[in-house]
Design a protein around this motif. Structure first.
Motif, PDB file in Angstrom:
ATOM      1  N   UNK A 233       0.948  -1.086   0.107  1.00 13.93           N
ATOM      2  CA  UNK A 233      -0.120  -0.044  -0.051  1.00 13.93           C
ATOM      3  C   UNK A 233       0.950   1.334   0.062  1.00 13.93           C
ATOM      4  N   UNK A 234       2.135   1.107   0.535  1.00 13.71           N
ATOM      5  CA  UNK A 234       2.927   2.284   0.725  1.00 13.71           C
ATOM      6  C   UNK A 234       3.508   2.509  -0.739  1.00 13.71           C
ATOM      7  N   UNK A 235       3.960   1.563  -1.466  1.00 18.11           N
ATOM      8  CA  UNK A 235       4.334   1.601  -2.635  1.00 18.11           C
ATOM      9  C   UNK A 235       3.220   2.092  -3.660  1.00 18.11           C
ATOM     10  N   UNK A 236       2.177   1.819  -3.557  1.00 21.39           N
ATOM     11  CA  UNK A 236       0.900   2.509  -4.217  1.00 21.39           C
ATOM     12  C   UNK A 236       0.961   3.662  -4.060  1.00 21.39           C
ATOM     13  N   UNK A 237       0.821   4.205  -2.634  1.00 20.16           N
ATOM     14  CA  UNK A 237       0.525   5.591  -2.353  1.00 20.16           C
ATOM     15  C   UNK A 237       1.682   6.383  -2.711  1.00 20.16           C
ATOM     16  N   UNK A 238       3.184   5.961  -2.600  1.00 20.66           N
ATOM     17  CA  UNK A 238       4.095   6.824  -2.948  1.00 20.66           C
ATOM     18  C   UNK A 238       4.238   6.915  -4.701  1.00 20.66           C
ATOM     19  N   UNK A 239       3.527   5.831  -5.460  1.00 16.95           N
ATOM     20  CA  UNK A 239       3.636   6.138  -6.815  1.00 16.95           C
ATOM     21  C   UNK A 239       2.972   7.123  -7.218  1.00 16.95           C
ATOM     22  N   UNK A 240       1.681   7.161  -6.550  1.00 25.21           N
ATOM     23  CA  UNK A 240       0.612   8.430  -7.058  1.00 25.21           C
ATOM     24  C   UNK A 240       1.435   9.711  -6.489  1.00 25.21           C
ATOM     25  N   UNK A 241       2.174   9.696  -5.394  1.00 23.24           N
ATOM     26  CA  UNK A 241       2.495  11.140  -5.025  1.00 23.24           C
ATOM     27  C   UNK A 241       3.819  11.574  -5.990  1.00 23.24           C
ATOM     28  N   UNK A 242       4.590  10.416  -6.531  1.00 27.15           N
ATOM     29  CA  UNK A 242       5.545  10.524  -7.347  1.00 27.15           C
ATOM     30  C   UNK A 242       5.294  10.961  -8.838  1.00 27.15           C
TER      31      UNK A 242
ATOM     32  N   UNK B  50      11.174   0.757  -3.473  1.00 24.09           N
ATOM     33  CA  UNK B  50      12.268   1.551  -2.896  1.00 24.09           C
ATOM     34  C   UNK B  50      12.020   1.770  -1.633  1.00 24.09           C
ATOM     35  N   UNK B  51      12.648   0.873  -0.779  1.00 25.07           N
ATOM     36  CA  UNK B  51      12.287   0.704   0.687  1.00 25.07           C
ATOM     37  C   UNK B  51      12.470   2.278   1.665  1.00 25.07           C
ATOM     38  N   UNK B  52      13.515   3.094   1.071  1.00 20.21           N
ATOM     39  CA  UNK B  52      13.611   4.228   1.505  1.00 20.21           C
ATOM     40  C   UNK B  52      12.394   5.071   1.354  1.00 20.21           C
ATOM     41  N   UNK B  53      12.025   5.295  -0.125  1.00 22.46           N
ATOM     42  CA  UNK B  53      11.034   6.536  -0.115  1.00 22.46           C
ATOM     43  C   UNK B  53       9.626   6.037   0.490  1.00 22.46           C
ATOM     44  N   UNK B  54       9.398   4.540   0.524  1.00 25.54           N
ATOM     45  CA  UNK B  54       8.066   4.122   1.088  1.00 25.54           C
ATOM     46  C   UNK B  54       8.184   4.117   2.564  1.00 25.54           C
ATOM     47  N   UNK B  55       9.285   4.747   3.238  1.00 27.79           N
ATOM     48  CA  UNK B  55       9.061   4.735   4.631  1.00 27.79           C
ATOM     49  C   UNK B  55       8.832   5.921   5.164  1.00 27.79           C
ATOM     50  N   UNK B  56       8.596   6.818   4.457  1.00 27.14           N
ATOM     51  CA  UNK B  56       8.511   8.557   4.983  1.00 27.14           C
ATOM     52  C   UNK B  56       7.029   8.529   5.321  1.00 27.14           C
ATOM     53  N   UNK B  57       6.957   9.716   6.086  1.00 33.73           N
ATOM     54  CA  UNK B  57       5.688  10.155   6.771  1.00 33.73           C
ATOM     55  C   UNK B  57       4.604  10.350   5.693  1.00 33.73           C
ATOM     56  N   UNK B  58       5.155  11.026   4.641  1.00 29.52           N
ATOM     57  CA  UNK B  58       4.003  11.349   3.519  1.00 29.52           C
ATOM     58  C   UNK B  58       3.419  10.048   2.740  1.00 29.52           C
ATOM     59  N   UNK B  59       4.481   9.079   2.465  1.00 30.78           N
ATOM     60  CA  UNK B  59       4.074   7.685   1.945  1.00 30.78           C
ATOM     61  C   UNK B  59       3.094   6.989   2.774  1.00 30.78           C
ATOM     62  N   UNK B  60       3.310   6.968   4.195  1.00 34.98           N
ATOM     63  CA  UNK B  60       2.324   6.125   5.173  1.00 34.98           C
ATOM     64  C   UNK B  60       1.105   6.825   5.016  1.00 34.98           C
ATOM     65  N   UNK B  61       1.036   8.160   5.111  1.00 35.98           N
ATOM     66  CA  UNK B  61      -0.428   8.896   4.931  1.00 35.98           C
ATOM     67  C   UNK B  61      -1.038   8.540   3.598  1.00 35.98           C
ATOM     68  N   UNK B  62      -0.227   8.537   2.442  1.00 38.63           N
ATOM     69  CA  UNK B  62      -0.838   8.413   1.019  1.00 38.63           C
ATOM     70  C   UNK B  62      -1.344   6.964   0.997  1.00 38.63           C
ATOM     71  N   UNK B  63      -0.494   6.007   1.773  1.00 41.07           N
ATOM     72  CA  UNK B  63      -0.975   4.552   2.002  1.00 41.07           C
ATOM     73  C   UNK B  63      -2.255   4.492   2.710  1.00 41.07           C
ATOM     74  N   UNK B  64      -2.419   5.096   3.523  1.00 38.64           N
ATOM     75  CA  UNK B  64      -3.806   4.832   4.436  1.00 38.64           C
ATOM     76  C   UNK B  64      -4.794   5.261   3.511  1.00 38.64           C
ATOM     77  N   UNK B  65      -4.796   6.320   2.882  1.00 39.26           N
ATOM     78  CA  UNK B  65      -5.771   7.106   1.795  1.00 39.26           C
ATOM     79  C   UNK B  65      -6.186   6.005   0.731  1.00 39.26           C
ATOM     80  N   UNK B  66      -4.830   5.573  -0.159  1.00 45.56           N
ATOM     81  CA  UNK B  66      -5.335   4.673  -1.085  1.00 45.56           C
ATOM     82  C   UNK B  66      -5.755   3.220  -0.644  1.00 45.56           C
TER      83      UNK B  66
END
Ligand code: DC
Length: 215
Positions: A39-48, A72-88
């Motif tokens: 879910x984090x990877x999906x959220x992060x991809x949307x942000x990217x 990418x383990x590093x980019x998905x661990x950010x606070x923003x990626x966690x928030x985006x993950x919870x939304x998607x």
């Protein structure tokens, strides 16, 4: 469902379930899947892509194009990626797109291991309702916020602990109140409160639960 032994570890953000699940997988020689990372990877991809995680079409396109081997383990661990993950993750279409991958992992662990440990929010309730052992890991919001703050701080993100506590509460609310696969303990899950437990003590408690359940 399958001949493999599945251990389901669910719980809220920063409850310690990821560390615990990874250690359990090592201990039993099972494969490990951190479903939150999907879910984090999906959220992060949307942000990217410069898009909004609330946008259904953008989220679905990201889920359908998800390449598990290139997370990418590093980019998905950010606070923003966690928030985006919870939304998607609140979107049924996104959950459906990721469900098969998770079930397939549980039924056919890569590497041919005879078991798998999956951690997430709905493993015991929806993804693997027939899991051999289910543990729901909890800890107070304050303790979870402190752990997440330490983790983010150690990885170089300068964040405010009060803000992280607000994020944790908001994530809990969103993850528990959504209609699609809300976060909740399965009826047959063991509850493990790690508020006052070290990582080692939580691990020992989980091993005791699992060994007893499998004996
Ligand atoms: O466990 P985590 O903090 O890395 O998970 C990130 C988000 O992904 C979480 O806020 C909710 C969502 N998630 C989910 O809905 N279902 C799962 N099985 C795992 C994670």
């Amino acid at each position: 469902m399958s001949g493999t032994t599945v251990i389901a570890i669910d719980g809220p953000a920063a409850s310690g379930k990821g560390t615990l699940a990874r250690k359990l997988a090592q201990h039993y020689g099972y494969a490990y899947l951190d479903t939150g990372s999907l879910y984090r990877a999906v959220g992060q991809a949307v942000l990217a892509a410069g898009q909004d995680p609330n946008d259904d079409a953008a989220a679905l396109a990201a889920a359908e194009n998800l390449d598990i081997s290139h997370i990418d383990e590093k980019t998905i661990r950010t606070r923003e990626a966690g928030e985006a993950a919870s939304v998607v993750a609140a979107k049924p279409a996104i959950r459906a797109a990721i469900l098969d991958f998770q079930r397939n992992f549980a039924a056919n662990p890569p590497g041919g291991e005879e078991g798998a440990v999956l951690d997430g929010r709905d493993i015991g309730t929806v993804v693997c309702p027939d899991a051999r052992v289910k543990i729901f890991v909890t800890a107070s919001p304050e303790i979870r916020a402190h752990r997440r703050w330490l983790e983010l701080n150690n990885s170089g993100s300068k964040v405010n602990e009060a803000q992280i506590l607000e994020d944790v509460r908001e994530r809990d609310r969103r993850d528990a109140e959504r209609v699609a696969s809300p976060m909740k303990p399965a009826a047959d899950a063991y509850l493990l409160d790690t508020s006052d437990l070290s990582i080692e003590a939580a691990f020992d408690a989980a091993v005791a639960i699992i060994d007893k359940a499998m004996s």
